[in-house]
Design a protein around this motif. Structure first.
Motif, mmCIF file in Angstrom:
data_model
loop_
_atom_site.group_PDB
_atom_site.id
_atom_site.type_symbol
_atom_site.label_atom_id
_atom_site.label_comp_id
_atom_site.label_asym_id
_atom_site.label_seq_id
_atom_site.Cartn_x
_atom_site.Cartn_y
_atom_site.Cartn_z
ATOM 1 N N UNK B 108 98.606 134.211 61.519
ATOM 2 C CA UNK B 108 98.561 135.654 60.909
ATOM 3 C C UNK B 108 99.566 135.811 59.716
ATOM 4 N N UNK B 109 100.331 134.894 59.650
ATOM 5 C CA UNK B 109 101.386 134.854 58.491
ATOM 6 C C UNK B 109 100.896 134.904 57.224
ATOM 7 N N UNK B 110 101.172 135.899 56.199
ATOM 8 C CA UNK B 110 100.698 135.832 54.862
ATOM 9 C C UNK B 110 101.035 134.585 53.939
ATOM 10 N N UNK B 111 99.892 133.969 53.411
ATOM 11 C CA UNK B 111 100.073 132.665 52.868
ATOM 12 C C UNK B 111 101.000 132.818 51.867
ATOM 13 N N UNK B 112 101.260 134.085 51.147
ATOM 14 C CA UNK B 112 102.350 134.111 50.026
ATOM 15 C C UNK B 112 103.828 133.629 50.467
#
Lengths: 134, 137
Positions: B108-112
């Protein structure tokens, strides 16, 4: 006088097994809880060129990953099958195909992993990661 | 005809159950878990791995970079900020450049945020990052 020697009791008392079983059970439970059988696996990611996008390379394919796990190429949404088809076509034309994944704002690591896995399965093992131009 | 009913008396003491087969099985299980299971290493951050197809198996490395769902970073047993990460990576630079770095990032980590981390790694000359994942079922 006759000396009397006590003869040893014929049947020796057997060692109680219960403490041994207790200890073995504790060891068993310990090893069951402390060990993991998970495989150590993943996908490889090339990060060498994440600083800048190399321009004007005909074999460069940039695939954008949208916030809802869609794929986008040259500004238009595209299905995974179409993308793979285009990539195979490009691979036949150009010997050195340079694939870059560009996760867009709001996308998550899961969709990146999906894309990387799918590409690797199709034989595109060298995939880079590049930031969206702001 | 009045015959007295005969009821058989149960044996006063039941035979103690033979525990040896059980011990044998327990020993076998014990040996199985001892040999087949690798020890879990405690990790600083809870990370739920993403699922993917076409995975590659890797050798388990000592050095592991963890990025949690909220973007927290842990490396080599300590929680770090993005700035500190660069310095820590530099300490193990040669080893990591040779073997590549194994990265456990939360699904669920933001890819940015992942890009931020990956850029720090690239600055340290690490060209190969292995994104750990689970097999897609």
């Amino acid at each position: 006088m006759v000396m009397r020697i006590d003869s040893p009791t014929p049947a020796r008392h057997s060692i109680s097994l219960t403490p041994l079983i207790d200890v073995v059970f504790i060891l068993l439970i310990f090893f069951m809880l402390a060990s993991s059988f998970a495989k150590w696996q993943g996908v490889e990611l090339g990060v060498g060129q994440s600083q800048e996008v190399p321009q004007d390379q005909p074999e460069l394919m940039i695939i954008q990953i949208t916030a809802n796990s869609g794929w986008q190429h040259q500004g238009s949404l595209i299905s995974a099958e179409d993308m793979l088809q285009r990539l195979s076509q490009a691979r036949e034309e150009a010997k050195a195909l340079n694939i870059m994944l560009q996760p867009m704002k709001g996308s998550q690591v899961q969709s990146l992993a999906d894309a990387l896995g799918l590409l690797r399965e199709q034989g595109f093992s060298k995939v880079g990661l590049v930031r969206e131009a702001s | 005809m009045n015959r007295p009913l005969k009821i058989e008396q149960p044996a006063a003491r039941s035979q103690p159950e033979n525990t040896l087969p059980m011990i044998n099985v327990v020993f076998l299980l014990l040996i199985f878990f001892m040999l087949a299971g690798a020890f879990k290493r405690p990790e600083l951050l809870p990370v739920i791995l993403p699922e993917a197809q076409g995975l590659q198996e890797f050798q388990r490395e000592e050095l592991l970079l963890l990025v949690g769902a909220e973007g927290k970073i842990a490396f080599d047993g300590q929680l770090l900020s993005l700035e500190q990460l660069g310095a820590q990576i530099a300490l193990h630079q040669e080893q990591l450049q040779a073997s590549g770095l194994q990265l456990k990032a939360d699904a669920d980590l933001d890819s940015q945020r992942l890009l931020d981390v990956v850029e720090v790694l690239a600055e340290q000359g690490i060209t190969s990052v292995k994104l750990m994942a689970e097999r897609f079922e």
